[in-house]
Design a protein around this motif. Structure first.
Motif, short mmCIF file in Angstrom:
data_model
loop_
_atom_site.label_atom_id
_atom_site.label_comp_id
_atom_site.label_asym_id
_atom_site.label_seq_id
_atom_site.Cartn_x
_atom_site.Cartn_y
_atom_site.Cartn_z
N GLY A 3 0.80 -1.21 0.00
CA GLY A 3 0.00 0.00 0.00
C GLY A 3 0.84 1.26 0.00
O GLY A 3 0.28 2.37 -0.14
N ALA A 4 2.16 1.11 0.16
CA ALA A 4 3.03 2.29 0.18
C ALA A 4 3.08 2.92 -1.21
O ALA A 4 2.99 2.24 -2.23
CB ALA A 4 4.42 1.90 0.65
N THR A 5 3.26 4.24 -1.23
CA THR A 5 3.36 4.97 -2.48
C THR A 5 4.83 5.18 -2.82
O THR A 5 5.61 5.64 -1.96
CB THR A 5 2.66 6.33 -2.39
OG1 THR A 5 1.28 6.11 -2.07
CG2 THR A 5 2.76 7.10 -3.69
N ARG A 42 7.83 6.15 -6.16
CA ARG A 42 8.04 6.68 -7.51
C ARG A 42 9.20 5.89 -8.14
O ARG A 42 10.22 5.67 -7.49
CB ARG A 42 8.38 8.16 -7.47
CG ARG A 42 7.25 9.03 -6.98
CD ARG A 42 7.41 10.48 -7.43
NE ARG A 42 8.72 11.01 -7.16
CZ ARG A 42 9.24 12.11 -7.77
NH1 ARG A 42 8.50 12.76 -8.66
NH2 ARG A 42 10.45 12.54 -7.46
N HIS A 96 4.49 7.54 -10.65
CA HIS A 96 3.87 7.27 -9.37
C HIS A 96 3.26 5.89 -9.38
O HIS A 96 2.54 5.51 -10.31
CB HIS A 96 2.80 8.32 -9.04
CG HIS A 96 3.37 9.69 -8.80
ND1 HIS A 96 3.85 10.09 -7.56
CD2 HIS A 96 3.55 10.76 -9.64
CE1 HIS A 96 4.30 11.33 -7.64
NE2 HIS A 96 4.12 11.76 -8.92
N SER A 97 3.52 5.13 -8.31
CA SER A 97 3.06 3.74 -8.23
C SER A 97 2.68 3.40 -6.80
O SER A 97 3.02 4.12 -5.84
CB SER A 97 4.14 2.78 -8.72
OG SER A 97 4.66 3.19 -9.97
N THR A 98 1.98 2.25 -6.67
CA THR A 98 1.57 1.74 -5.36
C THR A 98 2.00 0.30 -5.23
O THR A 98 1.84 -0.49 -6.17
CB THR A 98 0.04 1.82 -5.20
OG1 THR A 98 -0.39 3.18 -5.37
CG2 THR A 98 -0.40 1.33 -3.82
N VAL A 99 2.56 -0.05 -4.07
CA VAL A 99 3.01 -1.42 -3.82
C VAL A 99 1.79 -2.28 -3.51
O VAL A 99 1.02 -1.98 -2.60
CB VAL A 99 4.02 -1.47 -2.64
CG1 VAL A 99 4.43 -2.92 -2.36
CG2 VAL A 99 5.23 -0.61 -2.94
N ARG A 100 1.58 -3.36 -4.28
CA ARG A 100 0.44 -4.24 -4.10
C ARG A 100 0.79 -5.51 -3.36
O ARG A 100 -0.04 -6.12 -2.70
CB ARG A 100 -0.16 -4.59 -5.46
CG ARG A 100 -0.79 -3.39 -6.17
CD ARG A 100 -1.82 -2.73 -5.29
NE ARG A 100 -2.47 -1.60 -5.97
CZ ARG A 100 -3.29 -0.76 -5.36
NH1 ARG A 100 -3.55 -0.90 -4.06
NH2 ARG A 100 -3.83 0.24 -6.01
N ILE A 156 4.33 -3.71 -8.05
CA ILE A 156 3.82 -2.34 -7.97
C ILE A 156 2.80 -2.11 -9.07
O ILE A 156 2.86 -2.74 -10.13
CB ILE A 156 4.96 -1.30 -8.07
CG1 ILE A 156 5.65 -1.41 -9.44
CG2 ILE A 156 5.97 -1.48 -6.95
CD1 ILE A 156 6.67 -0.31 -9.68
N GLU A 157 1.84 -1.20 -8.81
CA GLU A 157 0.82 -0.84 -9.77
C GLU A 157 0.99 0.63 -10.13
O GLU A 157 1.05 1.49 -9.23
CB GLU A 157 -0.57 -1.09 -9.21
CG GLU A 157 -1.68 -0.75 -10.19
CD GLU A 157 -3.05 -0.95 -9.59
OE1 GLU A 157 -4.04 -0.74 -10.33
OE2 GLU A 157 -3.15 -1.29 -8.40
N ALA A 178 0.14 4.35 -11.34
CA ALA A 178 -1.02 5.21 -11.13
C ALA A 178 -1.78 5.40 -12.44
O ALA A 178 -3.01 5.58 -12.44
CB ALA A 178 -0.59 6.55 -10.55
#
Length: 838
Positions: free
Chosen positions: A783-785, A787, A797-801, A810-811, A813
């Motif tokens: 859930g961490a954000t 780059r 920009h990405s999010t750790v899934r 990572i996903e 943005a």
């Protein structure tokens, strides 16, 4: 000669008759007048006869027989007249008449001289008459003796002359016949005659030859013989030979020369011999000639056919072999440099098999014209046979211009072709070998270019490949695969696996598709993608296809439920006129109902509109089997063909199913169009290659009636099918992932990752439009954000899934365009698949 005789005696006797009347002497004049009148009558009769048509038609020997008695009668009258006139010898006028009579006799004898028998008759008659009139015994005896001698000589002479006349007549007839035959030969045959004088000037030419020269006769006769021979245009050897013979006055035969005609090409074969007279003097030349024009044209055409392809006009295999050998000859002691391209038209066989050979031939013509135009004067283009072409490029060994030329050829040959109102598209694969680096003999260069061609075809076609040394290993592997496949067929190493086809309405199994499998005793399982193309190339696919058909029918007959069995049919099998008999035999031997057999055909087999294809469809439908159109949308078909093709089912190719559930993908719209078309034509639809649960829901919503794919199980052996249909009650259960993921690209790329203001290094293992897997990220919470610098200078920009001790998913943005990687990723080294020459 007869008119000369008549004229001589007529003149002589007319003078005598005139003289006797002038003397008015009754006694003398009376007898002289009587004998002169008789002579005149005979002369007049002979003169009239000589002017009549009967004289012209009478044979010469008959004329001789008629002339002899007349000559004897003239001799008699002549002698009697002479004796009468002799009575006037004391008078000056009598002497003059005797002289005139003597001259007339000589003239008459001279006129009769050519006819010996007539001359003898005239002399004999005169002698005998004179002897009798003399009244002296001695003279009479001598006269009679002379008469007998002359008579015998005359008879002999008459016979000799008659024989000579007959011989002359036969010779004249033979000469006439020969002249007539020669004239006919000149007029109708291919020959003619010529003659020159001792100075070499023309004195005779056949009219046919004069007409061929297109010049007036007066301009040709009297000119040197060499003026009718062309002194240029490739006839130099014949000119020299002819000039030598004419200068040395020797005989010659069939010397080939070209005629001196400007507006067309005429060739002659001239023969001649010197003419020598009775005293050994050279009088000129006489000879004959024949027209070689058509023969040389035929020879030129035969030579062209022997060197060039009759369909495309390009050089054939033999001519290309010679051209390649010439290009590889050493120059100045240095190895020759040349390049060889081997080309194969991709997808041409499907066009030729489905649309027919006339369309295929026209396609080859147009493709060869494009190829010839692209290569230009840089090399020689040839057709080896079928859809295989070759380009020999002397003195061109630099890879860069060869690459440019190969790309131009592929681009040009891949453009659409318009044939009989149909737009056709094919491709081209090219293999390149360079001398002396890849071989210094033609055999080596052809072999290596062939290996490079197969490497190009194995890498997806539509590309070119240069020869590399490691390709030989692939060639050996391919050859070993061919040999092992032949053995596998004879030793029953092949097997049939079955993949379920499930109804979308209730997940009931309605049938299975039979798929051939090969478990090699040493190498283990071999993919059909590897050995099926080999089987097609070595013409084993028909035997394998028949075996699969019979085996599938036997297995299906043992299943506990009436599920259908679908068997793939190759275009080669479908083209066999005996294929319906094979199908009927397989059904009969297995005791299987025809409606339980479904034959799957690709689009390439039914597009041909000729009677054979239509008859094949009708025959198969009369048997009662079902027909399915496999891999729909990947061939060259027009939708209009489906209106008449008797298919029961359309199978949607898996390329349309894959990714169809991804948002924004247009495959779903294509699937919907195909389903609507099938429903309109009262056909079922099967979605192939379904692997995810969300794809099941999608194809159900789109209206597909059946599903086939790994989601309902992989291909299984016959025993597993029996168990599934028996204990499982014929119901399939979907097992697999739920959602579709965007296509992923594998790569190894170092990136910078910023987490909570801290920048660390990571390694991307794979990436898609929605995310990536990164190695090297530790202690990062889900859930961490973050780059990530996927492209240099650009942070995403990405999010750790998900995350573990070494990796993290990572996903992004926003969706990432994978095409941007091509501009910043180093070009990988080409991976040349190892294949072998056929």
């Amino acid at each position: 000669m007869l008119p000369a005789i008549v004229t001589a005696q007529f003149v002589s006797l007319a003078l005598i008759l005139t003289a006797t009347f002038g003397l008015q002497t009754f006694v003398v004049g009376g007898w002289a007048t009587a004998f002169s009148g008789t002579g005149l009558a005979v002369s007049a009769a002979m003169l009239l006869f000589s002017r009549s048509p009967t004289f012209e038609r009478s044979p010469p020997h008959l004329l001789i027989r008629g002339t002899v008695p007349a000559a004897a009668l003239l001799g008699l009258c002549f002698t009697f007249g002479a004796f009468e006139i002799a009575l006037l010898a004391q008078m000056t006028i009598g002497i003059l008449f005797l002289v005139a009579l003597g001259m007339a006799g000589l003239l008459l004898l001279f006129a009769l001289a050519p006819i010996h028998a007539a001359a003898f008759a005239f002399i004999i008659s005169a002698i005998v008459t004179a002897s009798i009139l003399s009244a002296e015994v001695t003279i009479v005896v001598i006269g009679l003796a002379c008469f007998i001698c002359f008579w015998l000589a005359g008879v002999r002479t008459v016979r000799i002359e008659q024989k000579q006349v007959r011989d002359r007549a036969r010779n004249d007839a033979s000469a006439y016949r020969a002249n007539r035959l020669l004239a006919g030969f000149e007029a109708n045959g291919g020959g003619w005659f010529w003659e020159t004088d001792r100075s070499g000037k023309i004195v005779y030419l056949s009219p046919k030859l004069i007409a061929a020269l297109k010049r007036p006769r007066a301009e040709i006769i009297g000119q040197p013989f060499a003026t009718i021979i062309r002194h240029q245009g490739g006839a130099e050897d014949g000119e020299r030979a002819l000039g030598f013979h004419l200068s040395t006055r020797s005989a010659f035969k069939d010397v080939e020369v070209r005629a001196a005609v400007d507006d067309e090409e005429l060739w002659w074969a001239i023969s001649g011999h010197p003419v020598i007279d009775e005293i050994g003097q050279f009088r000129g030349y006489a000879g004959s000639g024949t027209d070689l024009t058509e023969k040389r044209r035929s020879q030129a055409e035969a030579t062209r056919l022997a060197r060039y392809d009759s369909l495309t006009g390009l050089a054939n295999r033999q001519e290309m072999q010679l051209a390649l050998s010439r290009s590889l000859e050493e120059k100045g002691g240095r190895p020759a440099e040349a390049a060889l391209m081997l080309l194969d038209l991709d997808r041409f066989k499907a066009v030729n098999d489905t649309l027919g050979h006339p369309v295929g031939d026209e396609l080859l013509k147009q493709a060869s014209q494009r190829l010839f135009r692209v290569v230009g004067d840089r090399g020689l283009v040839g057709r080896l046979g079928g859809d295989e072409f070759e380009v020999v490029l002397p003195d061109l060994v630099n890879p860069d211009p060869l690459t440019d030329l190969a790309r131009q050829i592929i681009s040009e040959l891949s453009q659409p072709y318009m044939i009989n109102g149909n737009s056709l598209t094919i491709g081209c694969s090219i293999g390149i070998a360079i001398a002396p680096a890849n071989g210094d003999t033609s055999d080596e260069l052809v072999r290596n270019a062939d290996l490079a061609l197969y490497a190009a075809k194995a890498d997806g076609r539509g590309v070119h490949r240069f020869y590399q040394a490691e390709m030989h290993a692939g060639a050996k592997q391919r050859k070993r695969l061919e040999d092992d496949l032949r053995v596998a067929l004879s030793k029953d190493e092949l097997a049939v696996a079955y993949q379920a086809q499930v109804s979308t309405a209730n997940e009931k199994i309605v049938g299975y598709e039979a798929l051939v499998r090969w478990n090699h005793p040493a190498r283990g399982p071999i993919s059909p993608e590897d050995f099926v193309p080999v089987a097609e190339d070595i013409r084993l696919i028909e035997q394998i296809g028949e075996w699969v058909l019979r085996k599938s029918c036997e297995d299906a007959a043992k299943w506990p439920s009436p599920a259908r069995v679908a068997v793939n049919v190759s275009p080669i099998q479908f083209a066999n006129p005996k294929f319906p008999e094979i199908v009927l035999s397989a059904l009969t031997n297995a005791n299987l109902e025809p409606e339980r057999l479904e034959l799957e055909l690709t689009e390439s087999v039914f597009l041909d509109e000729d009677n054979d294809t239509t008859t094949m469809f009708k025959t198969l439908k009369r048997i009662g089997v079902r027909l399915a159109l496999d891999d729909f949308g990947t061939g060259y078909s027009a939708l209009g063909y489906l209106k008449t093709a008797p298919f029961d089912k359309i199978k949607i190719d898996q390329s349309f199913i894959r990714g169809a559930a991804v948002v924004g993908n247009r495959n779903a719209a294509i699937i919907k169009s195909i389903v609507s078309l099938a429903e309109t034509l009262d056909m079922e639809t099967t979605a192939e290659g379904v692997e995810l649960k969300d794809e099941i829901e999608l194809v159900k919503q789109l209206g597909c009636s059946h599903i086939q794919g790994y989601i309902y199980g992989k291909p299984m052996p016959h025993d597993a099918v029996v168990e599934q249909l028996g204990e499982g009650a014929g119901v399939a259960k979907a097992e697999g992932h739920q959602a579709s993921r965007s296509p992923r690209k594998r790569l190894l790329r170092s990136v910078s990752v910023e987490v909570d203001g801290r920048v660390s290094k990571g390694l991307i293992r794979n990436i898609s439009a929605t995310g990536a897997m990164v190695e090297g990220l530790r202690d990062v919470e889900v859930g961490a954000t973050v780059r990530i610098e996927v492209i240099e200078g650009q942070m995403f920009h990405s999010t750790v899934r998900w995350s573990d001790t070494k990796r993290a998913g990572i996903e992004f943005a926003r969706n990432f365009d994978l095409e941007k990687l091509n501009s910043f990723t180093a070009r990988p080294r080409p991976n040349v698949r190892r294949v072998a020459a056929s």
